[in-house]
Design an enzyme around this catalytic site. Structure first.
Site, PDB file in Angstrom:
ATOM      1  N   ARG A 109       0.869  -1.187  -0.066  1.00  0.00           N
ATOM      2  CA  ARG A 109       0.024  -0.047   0.019  1.00  0.00           C
ATOM      3  C   ARG A 109       0.741   1.331   0.064  1.00  0.00           C
ATOM      4  NH1 ARG A 109      -5.180   1.744   2.185  1.00  0.00           N
ATOM      5  NH2 ARG A 109      -5.325   3.869   1.418  1.00  0.00           N
ATOM      6  N   ARG A 120      -5.462   1.184  -4.837  1.00  0.00           N
ATOM      7  CA  ARG A 120      -4.817   0.642  -3.706  1.00  0.00           C
ATOM      8  C   ARG A 120      -4.636  -0.941  -3.903  1.00  0.00           C
ATOM      9  NH1 ARG A 120      -9.696   3.305  -0.599  1.00  0.00           N
ATOM     10  NH2 ARG A 120      -9.501   3.990  -2.622  1.00  0.00           N
ATOM     11  N   ASP A 123      -6.578  -2.091   1.366  1.00  0.00           N
ATOM     12  CA  ASP A 123      -7.244  -1.019   2.272  1.00  0.00           C
ATOM     13  C   ASP A 123      -7.949  -1.961   3.346  1.00  0.00           C
ATOM     14  OD1 ASP A 123      -8.111   1.459   3.329  1.00  0.00           O
ATOM     15  OD2 ASP A 123      -9.760   1.483   1.952  1.00  0.00           O
ATOM     16  N   ASP A 125      -9.803  -1.223   6.803  1.00  0.00           N
ATOM     17  CA  ASP A 125     -10.387   0.010   7.697  1.00  0.00           C
ATOM     18  C   ASP A 125     -11.044  -0.694   9.049  1.00  0.00           C
ATOM     19  OD1 ASP A 125     -10.111   2.160   6.263  1.00  0.00           O
ATOM     20  OD2 ASP A 125     -11.852   1.692   4.923  1.00  0.00           O
TER      21      ASP A 125
END
Length: 212
Positions: A109, A120, A123, A125
């Site tokens: 990343r 990307r 990712d 989160d």
């Protein structure tokens, strides 16, 4: 070879019994959204989830199937593969966020400040953490954009509904109610139709034989 769009991809794994970096007094549940739109997307998600599961302080981890989703906000980029994962952990929210960022870096990343929501490789989160809220420059809990993103809500709801033990009890009652209501919201429903047709894109991986 079977067409990728006709194959189902479900991850399930267990963490090693390493000595955890304990920061909480008890194990808590937390939920993560994972996505990729560069390189071998399905393999990246599979491998990243395996790395996460081996993190000291994570005792259990399971994921939803993978969904193929259209990009949001920045539209001129490749389609994503997304999943939701649930973990049981003693890592504090900040320590867990740091670990997620380490894994993102491990999988290439590269953050572009001028295009933060661009393409990307990975990712990760942090969406929700049991019994904890945050509002700092580094971390906001619950994740502020999760409630308007079908690519987050649909996999998360499927994980909770199809795997035993996730979001159970009074501590999660309001979150479950909100989750069930939002997936029927007209805006979310329109996104949901689009992503449901692209779900299930890869075969199930083998377990990591290096773990005991």
């Amino acid at each position: 070879m079977q067409n990728a769009s006709a194959r189902r991809f479900r991850l399930r794994w267990s963490a090693r019994a390493d000595s955890p970096r304990t920061a909480m007094s008890a194990t808590r549940q937390a939920f993560i959204s994972a996505g990729s739109n560069l390189g071998d997307r399905a393999e990246t998600l599979r491998a990243a989830m395996a790395v996460l599961a081996r993190t000291p302080g994570i005792a259990r981890a399971e994921s939803s199937p993978i969904y193929k989703t259209a990009p949001v906000d920045v539209l001129d980029q490749p389609a994503f593969l997304n999943l939701a994962a649930g973990i049981e952990t003693t890592l504090a929210p900040e320590a867990l966020l740091s670990r997620l960022q380490e894994i993102e870096s491990q999988f290439g990343r590269a953050r572009n400040p001028s295009r933060p929501r661009g393409p990307r490789t990975l990712d990760l989160d942090l969406l929700l953490y049991e019994g904890e809220t945050r509002s700092t420059p580094q971390l906001i809990l619950p994740h502020p954009r999760m409630w308007r993103r079908a690519f987050v809500l649909v996999p998360l709801r499927e994980l909770v509904e199809t795997h035993a033990g996730w979001m159970r009890g009074e501590a999660w009652a309001e979150t479950r109610k909100q989750l069930n209501a939002l997936v029927r919201d007209p805006v979310i429903a329109a996104q949901r139709i689009a992503i449901a047709r692209g779900r299930a894109l890869a075969k199930s991986p083998r377990r990591d034989s290096s773990r005991s």
